[in-house]
Design an enzyme around this catalytic site. Structure first.
Site, mmCIF file in Angstrom:
data_model
loop_
_atom_site.group_PDB
_atom_site.id
_atom_site.type_symbol
_atom_site.label_atom_id
_atom_site.label_comp_id
_atom_site.label_asym_id
_atom_site.label_seq_id
_atom_site.Cartn_x
_atom_site.Cartn_y
_atom_site.Cartn_z
ATOM 1 N N ARG A 147 6.748 19.515 7.020
ATOM 2 C CA ARG A 147 6.833 18.249 7.758
ATOM 3 C C ARG A 147 5.716 17.285 7.345
ATOM 4 N NH1 ARG A 147 6.917 20.219 13.806
ATOM 5 N NH2 ARG A 147 6.827 17.966 14.188
ATOM 6 N N ASP A 191 8.922 25.847 15.062
ATOM 7 C CA ASP A 191 8.455 25.077 16.215
ATOM 8 C C ASP A 191 9.614 24.556 17.053
ATOM 9 O OD1 ASP A 191 5.777 25.393 15.623
ATOM 10 O OD2 ASP A 191 5.666 23.549 14.440
ATOM 11 N N ARG A 237 7.579 31.450 12.575
ATOM 12 C CA ARG A 237 7.690 30.977 13.953
ATOM 13 C C ARG A 237 8.046 29.494 13.964
ATOM 14 N NH1 ARG A 237 2.166 33.790 16.362
ATOM 15 N NH2 ARG A 237 2.828 35.967 16.110
#
Length: 248
Positions: A201, A52, A50
């Site tokens: 990230r 972002d 999923r």
């Protein structure tokens, strides 16, 4: 019933992410709406991950169960004719029975792009994190090697998405300069058997701490041992992240 595997690329800038939400437009919503228009069926699409808001994909994989008899090539053409140009369906393939994009994934590869220098590239602002300060690239390369192997990566997991285990295996990763003129650009690429929420990230944000000279390359190993997210670097902006590929 047919089990289909779709491979999709998209620019995440204008979407709230992959998953359908209450109001903002999502990649999932756009694709499911187009599929319904073509087939007359309301099917739920399952993506390998999923992504972002703002995150991009080069090779997102989607599974769907359908009773349509429309040939795969026609589905590709039909879907691409009914979705915005910032999403592309690259292929539709017949998959084995019970194929599931999440459960059956064996490896994933992500890429993160940075631009270094005082002036931002106006043509690349949606696809790279612009850092105005200098980075020690050799130090970041050494730090990236500390990620290799099987570790508990709890220190790089963002809150809000608890998993049964935070242990993952990283098979390869590298941080390299990919463009020198007129703008200096770098990319971090990493492949593993799975990734935690915001893991890539958060890794990039920590590598930048090393690149700025605030931490040593071996600090990455210390972070991993600590399992403490609060000790790691900032979460790098979503716009520099790309889901490159998924292996099954």
């Amino acid at each position: 019933m047919r089990y289909l595997k779709l491979t999709v690329a998209y620019r995440g800038t204008n979407y709230c992410g992959w998953q359908i939400q209450s109001n903002p437009r999502s990649v999932q919503q756009v694709l499911e709406t187009a599929f319904t228009k073509i087939t007359g069926e309301k099917n739920r699409f399952t993506a390998s991950g999923r992504t972002d808001a703002g995150v991009h994909a080069i090779g997102q994989v989607i599974s769907v169960v359908t009773s349509t008899t429309i040939p795969n090539g026609n589905l590709v053409r039909g879907l691409n004719s009914n979705i915005p140009r910032d999403i592309s369906v690259l292929s539709v393939e017949d998959a084995p029975e019970r194929f599931h994009a999440i459960r059956d994934a064996k490896r994933k590869r992500y890429r993160y792009r940075l631009q270094m220098g005082p002036v931002a590239d106006p043509l690349d602002q949606e696809f790279a994190w612009h850092v105005t300060y200098s980075l020690d690239v050799p130090a970041m390369q050494l730090a990236a090697r500390e990620l290799l192997g099987e570790h508990d990566f709890a220190c790089f997991q963002a809150a809000g998405a608890d998993r049964i285990t935070t242990v993952r295996t990283i098979y390869d990763c590298q941080f390299n300069e990919c463009e020198t003129t007129p703008f200096r650009k770098f990319q971090f690429e990493i492949g593993g058997n799975g990734f935690l929420y915001n893991m890539v990230r958060n890794i990039v944000g920590s590598l930048v701490e090393v690149g700025r000279g605030k931490q040593s390359p071996t600090w990455i190993s210390e972070l991993i041992r600590s399992k403490d997210r609060k000790r790691a670097g900032q979460t790098a902006p979503a716009k520099g992240l790309f889901l490159v590929s998924v292996d099954y």
